[in-house]
Design an enzyme around this catalytic site. Structure first.
Site, PDB file in Angstrom:
ATOM      1  N   ASN A  18     -10.161  -2.899  -7.105  1.00 18.01           N
ATOM      2  CA  ASN A  18      -9.297  -1.924  -7.791  1.00 18.01           C
ATOM      3  C   ASN A  18      -9.791  -1.542  -9.187  1.00 18.01           C
ATOM      4  OD1 ASN A  18      -6.164  -3.142  -6.335  1.00 18.01           O
ATOM      5  ND2 ASN A  18      -7.449  -1.417  -5.714  1.00 18.01           N
ATOM      6  N   ASP A  46       0.835  -1.201   0.000  1.00 14.44           N
ATOM      7  CA  ASP A  46       0.000   0.000   0.000  1.00 14.44           C
ATOM      8  C   ASP A  46       0.873   1.256   0.000  1.00 14.44           C
ATOM      9  OD1 ASP A  46      -2.310   1.457   0.032  1.00 14.44           O
ATOM     10  OD2 ASP A  46      -2.840   1.024   2.106  1.00 14.44           O
TER      11      ASP A  46
HETATM   12  C1  FPP Z   1      -1.524   0.313  -3.481  1.00 10.10           C
HETATM   13  O1  FPP Z   1      -1.110   1.642  -3.561  1.00 10.10           O
HETATM   14  C2  FPP Z   1      -0.997  -0.489  -4.562  1.00 10.10           C
HETATM   15  C3  FPP Z   1      -1.734  -1.053  -5.564  1.00 10.10           C
HETATM   16  C4  FPP Z   1      -3.188  -0.882  -5.657  1.00 10.10           C
HETATM   17  C5  FPP Z   1      -1.134  -1.856  -6.626  1.00 10.10           C
HETATM   18  C6  FPP Z   1       0.144  -2.537  -6.327  1.00 10.10           C
HETATM   19  C7  FPP Z   1       0.955  -2.555  -7.565  1.00 10.10           C
HETATM   20  C8  FPP Z   1       2.289  -2.504  -7.654  1.00 10.10           C
HETATM   21  C9  FPP Z   1       3.157  -2.547  -6.486  1.00 10.10           C
HETATM   22  C10 FPP Z   1       2.982  -2.364  -8.977  1.00 10.10           C
HETATM   23  C11 FPP Z   1       2.727  -3.404  -9.983  1.00 10.10           C
HETATM   24  C12 FPP Z   1       2.788  -4.790  -9.487  1.00 10.10           C
HETATM   25  C13 FPP Z   1       3.534  -5.778 -10.004  1.00 10.10           C
HETATM   26  C14 FPP Z   1       3.417  -7.157  -9.492  1.00 10.10           C
HETATM   27  C15 FPP Z   1       4.484  -5.537 -11.093  1.00 10.10           C
HETATM   28  P1  FPP Z   1      -2.212   2.773  -3.652  1.00 10.10           P
HETATM   29  O2  FPP Z   1      -2.268   3.257  -5.057  1.00 10.10           O
HETATM   30  O3  FPP Z   1      -3.499   2.272  -3.085  1.00 10.10           O
HETATM   31  O4  FPP Z   1      -1.594   3.850  -2.728  1.00 10.10           O
HETATM   32  P2  FPP Z   1      -2.391   4.989  -1.930  1.00 10.10           P
HETATM   33  O5  FPP Z   1      -3.200   4.292  -0.888  1.00 10.10           O
HETATM   34  O6  FPP Z   1      -1.289   5.800  -1.369  1.00 10.10           O
HETATM   35  O7  FPP Z   1      -3.215   5.726  -2.934  1.00 10.10           O
END
Ligand code: FPP
Length: 240
Positions: free
Chosen positions: A65, A17
């Site tokens: 998502n 996250d």
């Molecule tokens: C949460 O951060 C993260 C995600 C929803 C996606 C996770 C994806 C990756 C780490 C990159 C791609 C993955 C791979 C396997 C190559 P958020 O966007 O919810 O953060 P926030 O809460 O700060 O908005």
């Protein structure tokens, strides 16, 4: 290494996250945060493999998502494709098996194809399993397992906890010993609901893109210091 971590989790599950907030704090686009997050994925997979953690599960895309802006969803899937292109050959060399937890059929064609290719290329790998939770939701997984069990013709008295686990995406893998969530939130967000019944939870304010080897080691040190009793008393565990 053994001295540094007297007890390693057999299964480490991570909720990655904070990519968006990491980017915003730097005046960057959310997509840049995800790109940096993908780099953190490589770092953590490499270090877990080096340490000898046999199962690693990363929450890469939840079924919720899909509600994000279209451009962000597209960027995430683009990063996934790039990741698979580079990492699948490396995983094969490093004996890491790729698995997907979630509804692969609901993913875009290119990603679906690359994932299926990656899973079949690494199906023989045994040193470590990397589970990517994609288009995944914990409640949906439980409902799916119940449905699959009924379809398999199992009578009600055959519905045991162990048997049920065989119908989950994580079939044959141990439950997570340690669940890590980055970026300060302290909730499960529909992740591995059945499997996390006895998991240790570790929450860190570190944003996922900053979660490197040091932060991983800190989580593992905390885990090694936890006392896991699985509902028993300490005296029972010590055999006193
Ligand atoms: C949460 O951060 C993260 C995600 C929803 C996606 C996770 C994806 C990756 C780490 C990159 C791609 C993955 C791979 C396997 C190559 P958020 O966007 O919810 O953060 P926030 O809460 O700060 O908005």
């Amino acid at each position: 290494m053994e001295q540094q971590f007297p007890l390693l989790p057999r299964h480490l599950a991570i909720i990655m996250d904070g990519n968006g907030r990491w980017a915003q704090a730097r005046g960057l686009a959310r997509v840049d945060g995800h790109r940096a997050g993908a780099e953190a994925v490589r770092t953590v997979v490499t270090e877990c493999r080096r340490l000898g953690i046999p199962h690693l599960t990363l929450y890469a895309f939840s079924s919720e998502n899909w509600n994000r802006p279209k451009a962000e969803v597209a960027a995430l899937f683009g990063l996934l494709l790039d990741f698979l292109g580079v990492e699948v050959p490396r995983m094969e060399r490093e004996d890491i098996r790729l698995m997907v937890l979630g509804d692969v059929d609901g993913l875009p064609l290119a990603q679906r194809t690359a994932l299926r290719h990656g899973m079949s290329r690494t199906a023989h790998c045994r040193s470590m399993t990397l589970n990517l939770a994609l288009n995944y939701g914990g409640r949906a997984e439980i409902v799916r397992a119940a449905r699959r069990m009924a379809e398999a013709g199992i009578a009600p008295d055959g519905y045991t906890e162990e048997r049920f686990a065989d119908f989950l995406y994580t079939e044959g893998q141990p439950d997570p010993d340690l669940l890590v969530r980055t970026s300060g939130e302290q909730r499960l967000s529909n992740y591995l609901l059945y499997q996390c019944a006895y998991s240790e939870f570790y929450f860190t304010p570190v944003a996922w893109p900053d979660f490197g080897v040091e932060a991983l080691h800190e989580a593992l040190r905390v885990y090694a210091g936890r006392s896991r009793r699985f509902g028993k008393t300490q005296e029972q565990i010590d055999g006193r």
